[in-house]
Scaffold this motif. Structure first.
Motif, PDB file in Angstrom:
ATOM      1  N   GLU A  93       0.833  -1.205   0.000  1.00 52.55           N
ATOM      2  CA  GLU A  93       0.000   0.000   0.000  1.00 52.55           C
ATOM      3  C   GLU A  93       0.869   1.257   0.000  1.00 52.55           C
ATOM      4  O   GLU A  93       0.583   2.229  -0.707  1.00 52.55           O
ATOM      5  N   ALA A  94       1.942   1.235   0.800  1.00 52.29           N
ATOM      6  CA  ALA A  94       2.796   2.413   0.908  1.00 52.29           C
ATOM      7  C   ALA A  94       3.468   2.737  -0.419  1.00 52.29           C
ATOM      8  O   ALA A  94       3.509   3.903  -0.846  1.00 52.29           O
ATOM      9  N   ILE A  95       4.010   1.725  -1.109  1.00 53.85           N
ATOM     10  CA  ILE A  95       4.694   2.012  -2.370  1.00 53.85           C
ATOM     11  C   ILE A  95       3.693   2.363  -3.465  1.00 53.85           C
ATOM     12  O   ILE A  95       3.998   3.154  -4.360  1.00 53.85           O
ATOM     13  N   THR A  96       2.488   1.814  -3.391  1.00 49.83           N
ATOM     14  CA  THR A  96       1.452   2.192  -4.356  1.00 49.83           C
ATOM     15  C   THR A  96       1.116   3.678  -4.227  1.00 49.83           C
ATOM     16  O   THR A  96       1.033   4.398  -5.228  1.00 49.83           O
ATOM     17  N   MET A  97       0.945   4.144  -2.997  1.00 51.57           N
ATOM     18  CA  MET A  97       0.658   5.561  -2.797  1.00 51.57           C
ATOM     19  C   MET A  97       1.859   6.428  -3.173  1.00 51.57           C
ATOM     20  O   MET A  97       1.697   7.552  -3.678  1.00 51.57           O
ATOM     21  N   ALA A  98       3.082   5.909  -2.965  1.00 51.60           N
ATOM     22  CA  ALA A  98       4.279   6.668  -3.344  1.00 51.60           C
ATOM     23  C   ALA A  98       4.343   6.853  -4.855  1.00 51.60           C
ATOM     24  O   ALA A  98       4.694   7.940  -5.347  1.00 51.60           O
ATOM     25  N   TYR A  99       4.007   5.806  -5.623  1.00 51.15           N
ATOM     26  CA  TYR A  99       3.993   5.933  -7.081  1.00 51.15           C
ATOM     27  C   TYR A  99       2.889   6.885  -7.537  1.00 51.15           C
ATOM     28  O   TYR A  99       3.059   7.593  -8.537  1.00 51.15           O
ATOM     29  N   HIS A 100       1.785   6.898  -6.828  1.00 46.91           N
ATOM     30  CA  HIS A 100       0.725   7.840  -7.180  1.00 46.91           C
ATOM     31  C   HIS A 100       1.179   9.275  -6.906  1.00 46.91           C
ATOM     32  O   HIS A 100       1.016  10.159  -7.768  1.00 46.91           O
ATOM     33  N   ARG A 101       1.769   9.499  -5.744  1.00 47.71           N
ATOM     34  CA  ARG A 101       2.130  10.864  -5.358  1.00 47.71           C
ATOM     35  C   ARG A 101       3.335  11.381  -6.143  1.00 47.71           C
ATOM     36  O   ARG A 101       3.362  12.544  -6.541  1.00 47.71           O
ATOM     37  N   GLN A 102       4.330  10.521  -6.367  1.00 48.17           N
ATOM     38  CA  GLN A 102       5.548  10.978  -7.028  1.00 48.17           C
ATOM     39  C   GLN A 102       5.458  10.924  -8.551  1.00 48.17           C
ATOM     40  O   GLN A 102       5.975  11.805  -9.237  1.00 48.17           O
ATOM     41  N   HIS A 103       4.814   9.883  -9.082  1.00 48.83           N
ATOM     42  CA  HIS A 103       4.792   9.689 -10.536  1.00 48.83           C
ATOM     43  C   HIS A 103       3.417   9.902 -11.164  1.00 48.83           C
ATOM     44  O   HIS A 103       3.286   9.806 -12.383  1.00 48.83           O
ATOM     45  N   GLY A 104       2.394  10.143 -10.353  1.00 53.41           N
ATOM     46  CA  GLY A 104       1.062  10.392 -10.894  1.00 53.41           C
ATOM     47  C   GLY A 104       0.364   9.157 -11.446  1.00 53.41           C
ATOM     48  O   GLY A 104      -0.563   9.290 -12.254  1.00 53.41           O
ATOM     49  N   VAL A 105       0.799   7.962 -11.015  1.00 56.70           N
ATOM     50  CA  VAL A 105       0.137   6.746 -11.474  1.00 56.70           C
ATOM     51  C   VAL A 105      -1.301   6.723 -10.956  1.00 56.70           C
ATOM     52  O   VAL A 105      -1.563   7.048  -9.791  1.00 56.70           O
ATOM     53  N   ASN A 106      -2.221   6.353 -11.833  1.00 53.53           N
ATOM     54  CA  ASN A 106      -3.646   6.296 -11.487  1.00 53.53           C
ATOM     55  C   ASN A 106      -3.907   5.010 -10.702  1.00 53.53           C
ATOM     56  O   ASN A 106      -4.185   3.957 -11.273  1.00 53.53           O
ATOM     57  N   THR A 107      -3.803   5.084  -9.394  1.00 53.00           N
ATOM     58  CA  THR A 107      -3.840   3.892  -8.543  1.00 53.00           C
ATOM     59  C   THR A 107      -5.185   3.713  -7.848  1.00 53.00           C
ATOM     60  O   THR A 107      -5.927   4.673  -7.628  1.00 53.00           O
ATOM     61  N   ARG A 108      -5.466   2.459  -7.499  1.00 51.40           N
ATOM     62  CA  ARG A 108      -6.598   2.069  -6.665  1.00 51.40           C
ATOM     63  C   ARG A 108      -6.097   1.022  -5.671  1.00 51.40           C
ATOM     64  O   ARG A 108      -5.235   0.205  -6.003  1.00 51.40           O
ATOM     65  N   SER A 111      -9.382  12.885  -5.901  1.00 52.35           N
ATOM     66  CA  SER A 111      -8.369  12.678  -4.869  1.00 52.35           C
ATOM     67  C   SER A 111      -8.762  11.551  -3.927  1.00 52.35           C
ATOM     68  O   SER A 111      -7.907  10.872  -3.361  1.00 52.35           O
ATOM     69  N   ASP A 112     -10.063  11.294  -3.789  1.00 52.47           N
ATOM     70  CA  ASP A 112     -10.543  10.298  -2.835  1.00 52.47           C
ATOM     71  C   ASP A 112     -10.459   8.875  -3.376  1.00 52.47           C
ATOM     72  O   ASP A 112     -10.327   7.920  -2.618  1.00 52.47           O
ATOM     73  N   VAL A 113     -10.496   8.704  -4.698  1.00 51.89           N
ATOM     74  CA  VAL A 113     -10.590   7.372  -5.276  1.00 51.89           C
ATOM     75  C   VAL A 113      -9.282   6.591  -5.126  1.00 51.89           C
ATOM     76  O   VAL A 113      -9.267   5.367  -5.261  1.00 51.89           O
ATOM     77  N   HIS A 114      -8.186   7.273  -4.841  1.00 48.76           N
ATOM     78  CA  HIS A 114      -6.893   6.605  -4.726  1.00 48.76           C
ATOM     79  C   HIS A 114      -6.655   6.014  -3.339  1.00 48.76           C
ATOM     80  O   HIS A 114      -5.747   5.198  -3.170  1.00 48.76           O
ATOM     81  N   ASN A 115      -7.439   6.416  -2.370  1.00 42.92           N
ATOM     82  CA  ASN A 115      -7.265   5.901  -1.012  1.00 42.92           C
ATOM     83  C   ASN A 115      -7.882   4.510  -0.877  1.00 42.92           C
ATOM     84  O   ASN A 115      -8.765   4.130  -1.651  1.00 42.92           O
ATOM     85  N   PRO A 116      -7.430   3.717   0.108  1.00 46.02           N
ATOM     86  CA  PRO A 116      -7.936   2.340   0.245  1.00 46.02           C
ATOM     87  C   PRO A 116      -9.448   2.278   0.449  1.00 46.02           C
ATOM     88  O   PRO A 116     -10.054   3.174   1.048  1.00 46.02           O
ATOM     89  N   VAL A 117     -10.026   1.191  -0.064  1.00 40.03           N
ATOM     90  CA  VAL A 117     -11.460   0.949   0.060  1.00 40.03           C
ATOM     91  C   VAL A 117     -11.674  -0.464   0.591  1.00 40.03           C
ATOM     92  O   VAL A 117     -11.175  -1.431   0.007  1.00 40.03           O
ATOM     93  N   ASN A 118     -12.413  -0.570   1.694  1.00 41.66           N
ATOM     94  CA  ASN A 118     -12.792  -1.889   2.207  1.00 41.66           C
ATOM     95  C   ASN A 118     -13.823  -2.537   1.293  1.00 41.66           C
ATOM     96  O   ASN A 118     -14.819  -1.900   0.917  1.00 41.66           O
ATOM     97  N   LEU A 119     -13.613  -3.804   0.955  1.00 39.33           N
ATOM     98  CA  LEU A 119     -14.616  -4.597   0.247  1.00 39.33           C
ATOM     99  C   LEU A 119     -14.836  -5.879   1.042  1.00 39.33           C
ATOM    100  O   LEU A 119     -13.952  -6.747   1.107  1.00 39.33           O
ATOM    101  N   GLY A 120     -15.981  -5.967   1.669  1.00 38.13           N
ATOM    102  CA  GLY A 120     -16.305  -7.126   2.494  1.00 38.13           C
ATOM    103  C   GLY A 120     -17.768  -7.087   2.869  1.00 38.13           C
ATOM    104  O   GLY A 120     -18.481  -6.131   2.579  1.00 38.13           O
TER     105      GLY A 120
END
Length: 329
Positions: free
Chosen positions: A154-169, A234-243
């Motif tokens: 999760e941490a590196i996914t958010m780092a790639y989003h913040r630093q490189h602008g990757v469209n992450t979920r 900005s909100d769609v990149h943050n973690p989402v619980n699915l359960g």
């Protein structure tokens, strides 16, 4: 779309790949069969838009010709017996495998979706668990190879989003069940169902008061698709619980499985598992607000489908010709 799914031979990965293939998309599946099943790959080969690469994503991903629209990272052992048997591989696929997948998405300017887990909450002190809860995790216990791999992912996914602008979920998957789970998965659904189908007593580890919430795999897949299709914000990149927020004690769940298959079976108790969470229930208000998503499949319906699939698996495994094929899965 053209999508690459790591862990495509796994339980969730194969269902997700089938959803996209059935809608006419192109899917490239990648798996090294550490915990995936070859029979899942063979099922997907029936679709003309499916291609498969046998590879360890921790070591690298294949070159992809043309434009790639999404990279979905589902590669990882997910059950305690499997990731405790392969702790280093589990850590590597969460760390280097995630970075390799992110690099591929960055190269193609593609979207990236990470399959994280409710295990990032550890043995939670907050109940139910919202995405804002940081967790209560043993960083060096027997489950840490999985918990910390996913937290790092999760941490590196958010780092790639913040630093490189990757469209992450990022999705945090709570207990999910359904057809195509491995017989030796080791989690409660497969343990109880297979014990009951064999006419054995159902084994509860601990006193049975610990709770879990169970979602059927089709509900999970629907939530994933909705998150991928959600408008960028900005909100769609943050973690989402699915359960599924319907909560059951292990004792109540064992009784439901037993009564569905063979009410005469006993329920016995074994020693509690190390670092086993006492409570697990998702707060899905974020998924509801962001995606309009909530699970629809009731436990009785999902169990019926799962039991039918497990029965069929047992029948196939018992035929002389199939035994050799089953041993390769």
């Amino acid at each position: 779309m053209k999508l690459l799914i790591t862990g495509s031979a796994g339980f969730v990965g194969s269902h997700l790949a089938e959803r996209f293939l059935s809608e006419g998309h192109q899917v490239i599946g990648v798996d090294n069969y550490l915990s995936g099943q070859r029979r899942n790959t063979e099922l997907l080969r029936a679709y003309p838009n499916f291609t498969f690469v046998e590879a360890d994503v921790s070591l690298g991903l294949p070159e992809v010709e043309g434009q790639l629209d999404w990279v979905l990272h589902f590669a990882s052992p997910a059950s305690p017996p499997h990731y405790q048997e392969h702790p280093i591989a589990t850590l590597m696929v969460g760390a280097q495998g995630t970075q390799n997948s992110l690099e591929l998405a960055k190269q193609h300017n593609a979207g990236f979706l990470l399959a994280s887990t409710s295990e990032v909450y550890g043995d939670p002190l907050v109940h139910p668990q919202p995405e804002s809860y940081w967790g209560h995790v043993n960083p060096n216990g027997v489950r840490s190879c999985y918990d910390e791999a996913k937290r790092y992912a999760e941490a590196i996914t958010m780092a790639y989003h913040r630093q490189h602008g990757v469209n992450t979920r990022i999705i945090r998957i709570f207990n999910t069940y359904g057809p195509r789970m491995r017989a030796d998965d080791g989690r409660v659904v497969t343990n109880f169902v297979h014990q009951a189908l064999r006419g054995e007593a159902l084994t509860i580890y601990g006193d049975g008061s610990q709770t879990r919430s169970f979602q059927f795999v089709s509900d999970l897949v629907e939530g994933i698709v909705r998150l991928m299709n959600a408008p960028k914000s900005s909100d769609v990149h943050n973690p989402v619980n699915l359960g599924n927020p319907d909560e059951f004690t292990m004792l109540d769940f064992a009784k439901q499985v037993r009564d569905t298959i063979n009410p005469s079976l006993e329920i016995v108790h074994g020693p509690a598992a190390h670092d086993d969470p006492r409570q697990r229930k998702p707060d899905i208000s974020r998924a509801d607000a962001l995606l309009g998503w909530a699970p629809r499949v009731k436990l009785t319906e999902g169990l019926a489908q799962t039991i039918a699939a497990f029965r069929q698996d047992q029948e196939v495994a018992q035929t002389p010709r199939a035994e050799a094929d089953w041993a390769t899965t």
